[in-house]
Write a protein that holds these residues in place. Sequence first.
Motif, PDB file in Angstrom:
ATOM      1  N   VAL A   1       0.754  -1.339  -0.079  1.00  0.00           N
ATOM      2  CA  VAL A   1      -0.024   0.125  -0.163  1.00  0.00           C
ATOM      3  C   VAL A   1       0.764   1.350   0.077  1.00  0.00           C
ATOM      4  O   VAL A   1       1.952   1.180   0.721  1.00  0.00           O
ATOM      5  CB  VAL A   1      -0.707  -0.054   1.169  1.00  0.00           C
ATOM      6  N   PHE A   2       0.475   2.205  -0.757  1.00  0.00           N
ATOM      7  CA  PHE A   2       1.139   3.589  -0.873  1.00  0.00           C
ATOM      8  C   PHE A   2       0.243   4.492  -0.306  1.00  0.00           C
ATOM      9  O   PHE A   2      -0.946   4.977  -1.144  1.00  0.00           O
ATOM     10  CB  PHE A   2       1.754   3.701  -2.239  1.00  0.00           C
ATOM     11  N   ILE A   3       0.522   5.598   0.770  1.00  0.00           N
ATOM     12  CA  ILE A   3      -0.454   6.390   1.287  1.00  0.00           C
ATOM     13  C   ILE A   3       0.244   7.603   0.734  1.00  0.00           C
ATOM     14  O   ILE A   3       1.436   7.905   1.264  1.00  0.00           O
ATOM     15  CB  ILE A   3      -0.766   6.332   2.845  1.00  0.00           C
ATOM     16  N   ASP A   4      -0.335   8.451  -0.075  1.00  0.00           N
ATOM     17  CA  ASP A   4       0.233   9.552  -0.670  1.00  0.00           C
ATOM     18  C   ASP A   4      -0.590  10.789   0.077  1.00  0.00           C
ATOM     19  O   ASP A   4      -1.532  10.722   0.705  1.00  0.00           O
ATOM     20  CB  ASP A   4       0.143   9.814  -2.082  1.00  0.00           C
ATOM     21  N   GLY A   5       0.131  11.880   0.019  1.00  0.00           N
ATOM     22  CA  GLY A   5      -0.480  13.223   0.542  1.00  0.00           C
ATOM     23  C   GLY A   5       0.519  14.400   0.166  1.00  0.00           C
ATOM     24  O   GLY A   5       1.216  14.503  -0.547  1.00  0.00           O
ATOM     25  N   LEU A   6       0.041  15.485   0.735  1.00  0.00           N
ATOM     26  CA  LEU A   6       0.721  16.796   0.426  1.00  0.00           C
ATOM     27  C   LEU A   6       0.779  17.462   1.654  1.00  0.00           C
ATOM     28  O   LEU A   6      -0.235  17.432   2.583  1.00  0.00           O
ATOM     29  CB  LEU A   6      -0.241  17.654  -0.556  1.00  0.00           C
ATOM     30  N   GLY A   7       1.933  17.680   2.164  1.00  0.00           N
ATOM     31  CA  GLY A   7       2.097  18.360   3.633  1.00  0.00           C
ATOM     32  C   GLY A   7       3.440  19.207   3.481  1.00  0.00           C
ATOM     33  O   GLY A   7       4.186  19.545   2.231  1.00  0.00           O
TER      34      GLY A   7
ATOM     35  N   VAL B   1      -9.951  22.891   4.262  1.00  0.00           N
ATOM     36  CA  VAL B   1      -9.066  23.287   3.073  1.00  0.00           C
ATOM     37  C   VAL B   1     -10.103  23.897   2.239  1.00  0.00           C
ATOM     38  O   VAL B   1     -11.524  23.732   2.038  1.00  0.00           O
ATOM     39  CB  VAL B   1      -8.440  22.124   2.409  1.00  0.00           C
ATOM     40  N   ALA B   2      -9.515  24.644   1.237  1.00  0.00           N
ATOM     41  CA  ALA B   2     -10.511  25.254   0.265  1.00  0.00           C
ATOM     42  C   ALA B   2      -9.527  25.753  -0.818  1.00  0.00           C
ATOM     43  O   ALA B   2      -8.096  25.943  -0.821  1.00  0.00           O
ATOM     44  CB  ALA B   2     -11.113  26.780   0.927  1.00  0.00           C
ATOM     45  N   VAL B   3     -10.065  25.929  -2.019  1.00  0.00           N
ATOM     46  CA  VAL B   3      -9.472  26.515  -3.302  1.00  0.00           C
ATOM     47  C   VAL B   3      -9.728  27.860  -3.473  1.00  0.00           C
ATOM     48  O   VAL B   3     -11.005  28.153  -3.321  1.00  0.00           O
ATOM     49  CB  VAL B   3      -9.683  25.806  -4.586  1.00  0.00           C
ATOM     50  N   LEU B   4      -8.638  28.887  -3.213  1.00  0.00           N
ATOM     51  CA  LEU B   4      -9.133  30.316  -3.068  1.00  0.00           C
ATOM     52  C   LEU B   4      -8.618  31.019  -4.423  1.00  0.00           C
ATOM     53  O   LEU B   4      -7.667  30.622  -5.062  1.00  0.00           O
ATOM     54  CB  LEU B   4      -8.332  30.691  -2.051  1.00  0.00           C
ATOM     55  N   ASP B   5      -9.371  32.238  -4.625  1.00  0.00           N
ATOM     56  CA  ASP B   5      -8.945  33.207  -5.748  1.00  0.00           C
ATOM     57  C   ASP B   5      -7.966  34.174  -5.008  1.00  0.00           C
ATOM     58  O   ASP B   5      -7.813  34.001  -3.756  1.00  0.00           O
ATOM     59  CB  ASP B   5     -10.130  33.863  -6.515  1.00  0.00           C
TER      60      ASP B   5
ATOM     61  N   THR C   1      -0.571  28.018   1.157  1.00  0.00           N
ATOM     62  CA  THR C   1       0.564  26.968   1.280  1.00  0.00           C
ATOM     63  C   THR C   1       1.474  27.413   0.153  1.00  0.00           C
ATOM     64  O   THR C   1       2.785  26.922   0.146  1.00  0.00           O
ATOM     65  CB  THR C   1       0.270  25.739   0.894  1.00  0.00           C
ATOM     66  N   GLY C   2       1.250  28.162  -0.920  1.00  0.00           N
ATOM     67  CA  GLY C   2       1.991  28.364  -2.115  1.00  0.00           C
ATOM     68  C   GLY C   2       1.790  27.344  -3.214  1.00  0.00           C
ATOM     69  O   GLY C   2       2.539  27.545  -4.130  1.00  0.00           O
ATOM     70  N   ASP C   3       0.589  26.454  -2.869  1.00  0.00           N
ATOM     71  CA  ASP C   3       0.371  25.442  -3.945  1.00  0.00           C
ATOM     72  C   ASP C   3      -1.020  25.797  -4.800  1.00  0.00           C
ATOM     73  O   ASP C   3      -1.762  26.494  -4.466  1.00  0.00           O
ATOM     74  CB  ASP C   3       0.028  24.147  -3.441  1.00  0.00           C
TER      75      ASP C   3
ATOM     76  N   LEU D   1      -1.506  20.786  -8.940  1.00  0.00           N
ATOM     77  CA  LEU D   1      -0.853  21.093 -10.299  1.00  0.00           C
ATOM     78  C   LEU D   1       0.478  21.586 -10.123  1.00  0.00           C
ATOM     79  O   LEU D   1       1.249  21.253 -11.161  1.00  0.00           O
ATOM     80  CB  LEU D   1      -1.801  22.063 -10.809  1.00  0.00           C
ATOM     81  N   ASP D   2       0.968  22.177  -9.029  1.00  0.00           N
ATOM     82  CA  ASP D   2       2.090  22.888  -9.112  1.00  0.00           C
ATOM     83  C   ASP D   2       2.459  23.896  -7.873  1.00  0.00           C
ATOM     84  O   ASP D   2       1.300  24.366  -7.166  1.00  0.00           O
ATOM     85  CB  ASP D   2       2.462  23.745 -10.473  1.00  0.00           C
ATOM     86  N   ARG D   3       3.716  24.273  -7.585  1.00  0.00           N
ATOM     87  CA  ARG D   3       3.926  25.241  -6.692  1.00  0.00           C
ATOM     88  C   ARG D   3       3.858  26.434  -7.522  1.00  0.00           C
ATOM     89  O   ARG D   3       4.310  26.536  -8.718  1.00  0.00           O
ATOM     90  CB  ARG D   3       5.597  25.161  -6.195  1.00  0.00           C
ATOM     91  N   ALA D   4       3.218  27.392  -7.149  1.00  0.00           N
ATOM     92  CA  ALA D   4       2.770  28.729  -7.626  1.00  0.00           C
ATOM     93  C   ALA D   4       4.138  29.297  -8.247  1.00  0.00           C
ATOM     94  O   ALA D   4       4.010  29.765  -9.361  1.00  0.00           O
ATOM     95  CB  ALA D   4       2.181  29.588  -6.668  1.00  0.00           C
ATOM     96  N   VAL D   5       5.150  29.245  -7.541  1.00  0.00           N
ATOM     97  CA  VAL D   5       6.445  29.919  -8.015  1.00  0.00           C
ATOM     98  C   VAL D   5       6.866  29.427  -9.274  1.00  0.00           C
ATOM     99  O   VAL D   5       7.628  29.933 -10.195  1.00  0.00           O
ATOM    100  CB  VAL D   5       7.552  29.770  -6.783  1.00  0.00           C
ATOM    101  N   ASP D   6       6.677  28.113  -9.398  1.00  0.00           N
ATOM    102  CA  ASP D   6       7.082  27.315 -10.709  1.00  0.00           C
ATOM    103  C   ASP D   6       6.162  27.181 -12.040  1.00  0.00           C
ATOM    104  O   ASP D   6       6.640  26.916 -13.114  1.00  0.00           O
ATOM    105  CB  ASP D   6       7.352  25.962 -10.311  1.00  0.00           C
TER     106      ASP D   6
END
Length: 538
Positions: free
Chosen positions: A324-330, A363-367, A410-412, A425-430
């Motif tokens: 099993v592979f548990i993935d996440g974003l931290g 969590v939220a997706v923000l403008d 987070t910068g993501d 999708l990406d880090r915003a800086v990239d």
Amino acid sequence: MRTKGLRGALAADTEIGAGNVLARVLAHGADPQGPGLTFDTAVDGHPAEQPLTLGQLDERVAARAAWLHERGVRPRDPVAVWAGGAADMVLSFLALARLGAIPALMNGKLRPEIAAEYIRRLRAAGVLADAAHVDLLAGHDLGAPLLGRPAEAGAGDPAAAPAHYRHHDDDPIVITHTSGTTGVPKAVLHSHASLFAATRHLLSMPQAQGTSRILNALPAPHTATVLMVNQALGNRAEMFLLSEQGGERVLDAIQRWRPDGVFGFSVTWAELARFDLSGYDLDSVRLWFNTGDCSHEPHVRRLVAVGSRDVMTRDGVTRVPGSVFIDGLGSSEMGHSMFHITHTVDTDRYGRCVGRPYRFTRVAVLDPEGNELPPGQVGWLGIDSPSLFRGYWNDSVTTYRSRLRGWYLTGDLVHADADGRYYHLDRAVDSVDAGDGRWFFTALSEERILAACPDVTDCTVVIVREGDTVVTDVLLELAAGVDPDTDRTPAVRAALGADVGATLRRVVPVRADDIPVTVTGKVRKVALRERYLSESPS
């Protein structure tokens, strides 16, 4: 006390936090002869790779607390710790936390001038550094005295250690740092309560398979290792901590130590993907746990193809091939992964899906103005969680710039689907705003190339705006034995898709060692632009 009952008692304990887990586990009746921690270096004459019992661990921590107290370390004193060994880092953290001081854990791979500047900005009360890092600091103004080497602290008298400091929830407990992609890393502050919030939640849930005998391949100074040490102590699990996280080192440790769970960052999984895993004995592994950046599908698929896992069938619990592979974003600031998704050999949901949020977070997706966006629209990832860091140490300007309408940014860049799953999708800086509502994403482009090109083990995509145009350069790390002179441009262009593919300038085979990375394994794409991509293509 049995582990199940102990875990419940710890989850309900109002006094426990990230600074006193060892003490509270013992106070709740855990067996001192039970598992403590195992290190890959000797500890005070105790051989490398030989487990310390819980009682021995507590004694070694008390010895260090006494030694530090004799040298004037007091509650709320920031103390920088710069060393290469996991034992030096973890035992120093536990000892300083016992005193109520604030350990500032520094990655051993920082450049000396960056490390010195970081220590000055901490306004540290003292510095612990091993011999190699003392030499690197020579000639630098630290603004703080060198207290000695972390290993020297083991000579303290455990009986002389002061009583364990009584932490308040808001007390600062540890300073870790970000990857430092653009200069001096930011100093991330966590509190007694914030860095235990996720652990408390996990202790209240059934213990997951693959968390009884853990190989920790996370960098020792990182927030994630502090979290995992506390989780292992609370679960009464065995844990072996590595000082180096390279692929060959990890594979060797798995074969010799036989863990059921391996915890690491995506950079380690990418390194493992360069090996023919069928040639290694990895049968003990049930779980791979990833945090930090989410992982690429081809790397995950190689890992879940080995090992085994338990599944429920009509005949009861059955062991089947494939782990099993548990993935996440931290990140250091989040205090734990905010999302989780489980992959097996049967998984078909990839495309940088990081899954759903843990129940302890919002969590939220923000403008850009902080308004929440509906499913399907790309925006900034905002987090609101009790596990969030308290701010950047001695840097309130950056602290408040990272907040928007109650959310931590987070910068993501992410989006959600209608079922509540999130995609990174990406880090915003990239990423690059290509105009006309189009955004080009480097991380998503890398995912697509790896999925389409089986002879590529890893890749780095750099997208930049040059005047009125956008150009894309792709660096490929190739599998052993394949022809580096083969023109892979058509395959890469097709994988990128029409929009990004139209901006492709060149495809360059490189060695893994040629890719500049941060101390936590993130690719420094800013440095890549200067090193490789400022030159005209040949």
